[in-house]
Scaffold this active site. Structure first.
Site, PDB file in Angstrom:
ATOM      1  CE1 TYR A   1     -13.058 -19.026 -42.925  1.00  0.00           C
ATOM      2  CE2 TYR A   1     -12.540 -18.021 -40.631  1.00  0.00           C
ATOM      3  CZ  TYR A   1     -12.172 -18.690 -41.139  1.00  0.00           C
ATOM      4  OH  TYR A   1     -11.570 -19.960 -41.568  1.00  0.00           O
TER       5      TYR A   1
ATOM      6  CE  LYS B   1     -13.079 -21.937 -44.076  1.00  0.00           C
ATOM      7  NZ  LYS B   1     -12.799 -23.054 -44.428  1.00  0.00           N
TER       8      LYS B   1
END
Length: 289
Positions: free
Chosen positions: A159, A163
């Site tokens: 993640y 991001k």
């Protein structure tokens, strides 16, 4: 973006939103995310309509070129134009690095990073064609990153990497698309959504009384402003939004530096690096560390 507008839960898996200047919206739901079966995109559409706005749902997979292209086409065919794209697709598969399966890495990077790239690519192609036809747009893109993308987060290496990639995508897109009348910015929100309500259930729970700092509605006004004509001239920037706080984030900048003018010897390079580190600021702490 004008009229009655509701931004889907920021940071959650609702998917991208495309809108015209009247605030009419296409809300995308990515079926590959395997979220609740009752179609969250349609729920958002009904809320927008109940508030007096206009919206339609799109059920294509935005992490495929065909799905992203059809999302943009749906907006243009329904409303005649596209002014704003909010990229917001995402979900979690958290593991510590040594326990993370390759499939979980690929899935998260696919939905978050590729799911931002492809809608942006197809929207940009539309805007470029408009500009070349003499109809220069006044367009906006809002990408959704995270504090994990800015600082990293333990147990979320997939993640965090995705991001962080969205931030770089934002910077490059802002530089490339400005000539066509497109502004591209990113937000790093902290809010309670379907994606976070289980992982961070305790820390993001709504209080019984007082200000709900984790309500996604706290982030929506900034998103709407970034998607509106009011943000004229703002591009290539990243904003952190949490509760009642908005912060302009400042990315990698050159810190202390030394130039020998020749190749460093092994011992010299280490000594120079340690001296520079002593002069540099302290980096932010990875979330959870």
């Amino acid at each position: 973006m004008g009229g009655s507008v509701r931004q889907p839960a920021v940071g959650g898996p609702a998917g991208p939103v495309v809108a015209d200047s009247a605030g009419r919206q296409v809300v995308a739901h990515n079926p590959s995310q395997q979220v609740v079966a009752d179609n969250p995109a349609q729920q958002v559409v009904e809320e927008i309509r109940a508030a007096g706005g206009e919206a339609i749902a799109h059920r294509g997979d935005v992490a495929t070129s065909a799905g992203a292209a059809s999302l943009v086409a749906a907006a243009v065919e329904t409303y005649g134009r596209l002014d704003t794209l909010v990229n917001n697709a995402g979900f979690l598969r958290d593991r510590m690095l040594v326990n993370l399966d390759e499939d979980d890495w690929d899935a998260v990077v696919r939905v978050h990073l590729k799911g931002h790239f492809l809608p942006l690519k197809h929207a940009a192609a539309y805007w470029r064609a408009e500009a070349k036809a003499g109809r220069r747009p006044d367009a906006r893109v809002v990408n959704t990153s995270s504090g994990a993308g800015l600082l990293g987060s333990l147990g979320q290496v997939n993640y965090s990497a995705a991001k962080a990639g969205i931030l770089a995508l934002t910077l490059v897109a802002a530089a490339e698309l400005g000539r066509y009348g497109v502004q591209v910015n990113a937000i790093a929100p902290a809010a309670r959504t379907r994606m976070t309500e289980r992982t961070f259930a305790e820390t993001m729970a709504a209080p019984e009384v007082g200000f709900d700092a984790m309500a996604p509605e706290n982030v929506s006004p900034l998103v709407v402003w970034l998607g509106s004509v009011g943000s004229e001239g703002v591009t290539g920037r990243v904003f952190e939004a949490e509760g009642g706080r908005i912060t302009v984030m400042e990315g990698w900048r050159a810190g202390p530096s030394v130039d020998k003018g020749a190749r460093w010897m092994l011992g010299e390079a280490g000594e120079a690096a340690l001296k520079l580190l002593g002069e540099a600021g302290v980096p932010g702490v990875v979330y959870g560390a």
